[in-house]
Motif scaffolding. Structure first.
Motif, PDB file in Angstrom:
ATOM      1  N   UNK A   1       0.735  -1.121  -0.007  1.00  0.00           N
ATOM      2  CA  UNK A   1       0.004  -0.087   0.102  1.00  0.00           C
ATOM      3  C   UNK A   1       0.992   1.275   0.092  1.00  0.00           C
ATOM      4  N   UNK A   2       0.394   2.375  -0.470  1.00  0.00           N
ATOM      5  CA  UNK A   2       0.945   3.685  -0.775  1.00  0.00           C
ATOM      6  C   UNK A   2      -0.155   4.514  -0.176  1.00  0.00           C
ATOM      7  N   UNK A   3       0.368   5.992   0.212  1.00  0.00           N
ATOM      8  CA  UNK A   3      -0.758   6.779   0.571  1.00  0.00           C
ATOM      9  C   UNK A   3      -1.549   6.954  -0.697  1.00  0.00           C
ATOM     10  N   UNK A   4      -3.103   7.251  -0.376  1.00  0.00           N
ATOM     11  CA  UNK A   4      -3.985   7.209  -1.410  1.00  0.00           C
ATOM     12  C   UNK A   4      -3.813   8.360  -2.342  1.00  0.00           C
ATOM     13  N   UNK A   5      -3.135   9.486  -2.063  1.00  0.00           N
ATOM     14  CA  UNK A   5      -2.847  10.641  -3.099  1.00  0.00           C
ATOM     15  C   UNK A   5      -1.293  10.605  -3.471  1.00  0.00           C
ATOM     16  N   UNK A   6      -0.597   9.254  -3.231  1.00  0.00           N
ATOM     17  CA  UNK A   6       0.944   9.206  -3.644  1.00  0.00           C
ATOM     18  C   UNK A   6       0.686   8.926  -5.277  1.00  0.00           C
ATOM     19  N   UNK A   7       1.623   9.847  -5.784  1.00  0.00           N
ATOM     20  CA  UNK A   7       1.830   9.478  -7.500  1.00  0.00           C
ATOM     21  C   UNK A   7       2.150   8.019  -7.738  1.00  0.00           C
ATOM     22  N   UNK A   8       2.767   7.350  -6.736  1.00  0.00           N
ATOM     23  CA  UNK A   8       3.320   5.954  -7.049  1.00  0.00           C
ATOM     24  C   UNK A   8       2.112   4.987  -7.527  1.00  0.00           C
ATOM     25  N   UNK A   9       2.280   4.393  -8.750  1.00  0.00           N
ATOM     26  CA  UNK A   9       1.279   3.400  -9.224  1.00  0.00           C
ATOM     27  C   UNK A   9       1.546   2.114  -9.561  1.00  0.00           C
ATOM     28  N   UNK A  10       3.084   1.794  -9.464  1.00  0.00           N
ATOM     29  CA  UNK A  10       3.734   0.525  -9.620  1.00  0.00           C
ATOM     30  C   UNK A  10       4.808   0.328  -8.826  1.00  0.00           C
ATOM     31  N   UNK A  11       4.961  -0.805  -8.410  1.00  0.00           N
ATOM     32  CA  UNK A  11       5.996  -1.248  -7.427  1.00  0.00           C
ATOM     33  C   UNK A  11       7.456  -0.853  -8.002  1.00  0.00           C
ATOM     34  N   UNK A  12       7.529  -0.919  -9.241  1.00  0.00           N
ATOM     35  CA  UNK A  12       8.789  -0.314  -9.853  1.00  0.00           C
ATOM     36  C   UNK A  12       9.459   1.008  -9.339  1.00  0.00           C
ATOM     37  N   UNK A  13       8.345   1.875  -8.857  1.00  0.00           N
ATOM     38  CA  UNK A  13       8.918   3.190  -8.500  1.00  0.00           C
ATOM     39  C   UNK A  13       9.231   3.094  -7.164  1.00  0.00           C
ATOM     40  N   UNK A  14       9.322   2.082  -6.614  1.00  0.00           N
ATOM     41  CA  UNK A  14       9.496   2.042  -5.228  1.00  0.00           C
ATOM     42  C   UNK A  14      11.159   1.642  -4.692  1.00  0.00           C
ATOM     43  N   UNK A  15      11.789   1.585  -5.934  1.00  0.00           N
ATOM     44  CA  UNK A  15      13.348   1.189  -5.679  1.00  0.00           C
ATOM     45  C   UNK A  15      14.012   2.281  -4.711  1.00  0.00           C
ATOM     46  N   UNK A  16      14.645   1.647  -3.685  1.00  0.00           N
ATOM     47  CA  UNK A  16      15.366   2.398  -2.741  1.00  0.00           C
ATOM     48  C   UNK A  16      14.410   3.058  -1.700  1.00  0.00           C
ATOM     49  N   UNK A  17      13.199   2.777  -1.751  1.00  0.00           N
ATOM     50  CA  UNK A  17      12.182   3.692  -0.834  1.00  0.00           C
ATOM     51  C   UNK A  17      12.141   2.828   0.533  1.00  0.00           C
ATOM     52  N   UNK A  18      11.321   3.378   1.462  1.00  0.00           N
ATOM     53  CA  UNK A  18      11.182   2.827   2.687  1.00  0.00           C
ATOM     54  C   UNK A  18       9.823   2.136   2.859  1.00  0.00           C
ATOM     55  N   UNK A  19       9.807   0.879   3.155  1.00  0.00           N
ATOM     56  CA  UNK A  19       8.832   0.218   3.257  1.00  0.00           C
ATOM     57  C   UNK A  19       8.486  -0.246   4.620  1.00  0.00           C
ATOM     58  N   UNK A  20       7.398   0.266   5.254  1.00  0.00           N
ATOM     59  CA  UNK A  20       6.971  -0.159   6.745  1.00  0.00           C
ATOM     60  C   UNK A  20       6.509  -1.739   6.673  1.00  0.00           C
ATOM     61  N   UNK A  21       6.915  -2.479   7.471  1.00  0.00           N
ATOM     62  CA  UNK A  21       6.550  -3.859   7.952  1.00  0.00           C
ATOM     63  C   UNK A  21       6.228  -3.939   9.246  1.00  0.00           C
TER      64      UNK A  21
END
Length: 281
Positions: free
Chosen positions: A116-136
């Motif tokens: 999941x991403x914030x509802x208003x995030x511009x991210x639409x694909x997993x490819x765009x999360x490279x190097x980003x922070x993922x909460x688990x």
């Protein structure tokens, strides 16, 4: 003579009552460990009524316990502390040669991880999360972290930075408040979130399905007791009240479980993403 007969009947009744009390006290109370998926108060609120009813049907006693962290829980599991346990199925696979826990029942619906991403995030694909922070909720959560990391890595060529936020609910809070770029959780828990949280996150990826968390027993528990507990859980689901209690776990519909149900995951190469030392990758 009538007086004597009355005294004798009373004495026999007291003996029978005392014998029943002693027999009940002699039945061992089995330690039932529950993985700390939720906040402790919520965990006991949903699990204790189920365990009370299962114990009554099985004719045994349960003492419920959990841990302050998943890492502590994993250590207790490895040490064979629990007689019965509800946990991540990958825990059961990892410990099968050491503690050897035996699956008894599980939720029939498959477990699926959600990204999941914030509802208003511009991210639409997993490819765009490279190097980003993922909460688990924890690095070793099966659907939310292990399976999610494997899919991101192998299907999308993406590696992320994990942030351990302790619970599934906290994952959604972190994402909704834009404290992280994205979060990993599971479908079932997303559906349980309040609308004001659920409406502020957006699912951009769902993993393949996998067998759900089992209730498992340590091999030291007699087979006859294990089968009574298995049957008690399955019977509980046949009543409206019992089904409602199992819904809250969530483990309804419920089915019998066996180690063979989880063997397929051994072929998925997930060991690479198992956080053995408790350190985030």
């Amino acid at each position: 003579m009538r007086w004597m007969a009355g005294r004798l009947v009373l004495l026999l009744a007291l003996v029978v009552q005392c014998w029943g009390t002693v027999a009940a006290a002699a039945e061992p109370a089995y330690l039932f460990g529950v993985v700390p998926q939720f906040e402790r108060r919520q965990l006991f609120a949903v699990w204790q009524p189920v365990l009370d009813e299962v114990a009554k049907r099985a004719g045994i006693g349960f003492e419920m316990t959990t841990a302050l962290s998943v890492r502590e829980f994993e250590q207790d599991l490895s040490n064979g502390r629990f007689d019965f346990v509800f946990t991540n199925p990958f825990h059961i696979l990892q410990e099968r040669r050491r503690s050897g826990y035996i699956p008894l029942v599980r939720g029939a619906a498959p477990l699926k991880g959600v990204l999941v991403v914030p509802a208003d995030s511009p991210v639409s694909s997993p490819q765009e999360l490279k190097g980003k922070v993922l909460a688990v909720p924890t690095p070793n959560a099966l659907g939310a972290s292990i399976m999610m990391q494997a899919d991101l890595d192998r299907l999308f060529g993406v590696r992320v930075k994990l942030r351990d936020v302790n619970t599934h609910a906290s994952v959604f809070l972190h994402v909704a408040n834009r404290l992280v770029d994205a979060g990993g959780s599971v479908q079932k828990v997303l559906g349980e979130q309040k609308p004001e949280i659920r409406d502020r996150v957006r699912v951009i990826y769902t993993t393949r399905g996998m067998p759900s968390h089992p209730v498992a027993a340590h091999p030291r528990v007699p087979q006859e007791v294990r089968e009574r507990v298995r049957r008690a859980f399955l019977d509980l689901a046949t009543t409206p009240e019992g089904a409602a209690m199992l819904d809250k776990l969530p483990m309804n519909p419920i089915s019998a479980a066996a180690m063979a149900d989880y063997a397929v995951m051994e072929e998925w190469g997930l060991d690479k993403y198992w956080d053995v030392e408790g350190k985030l990758k």
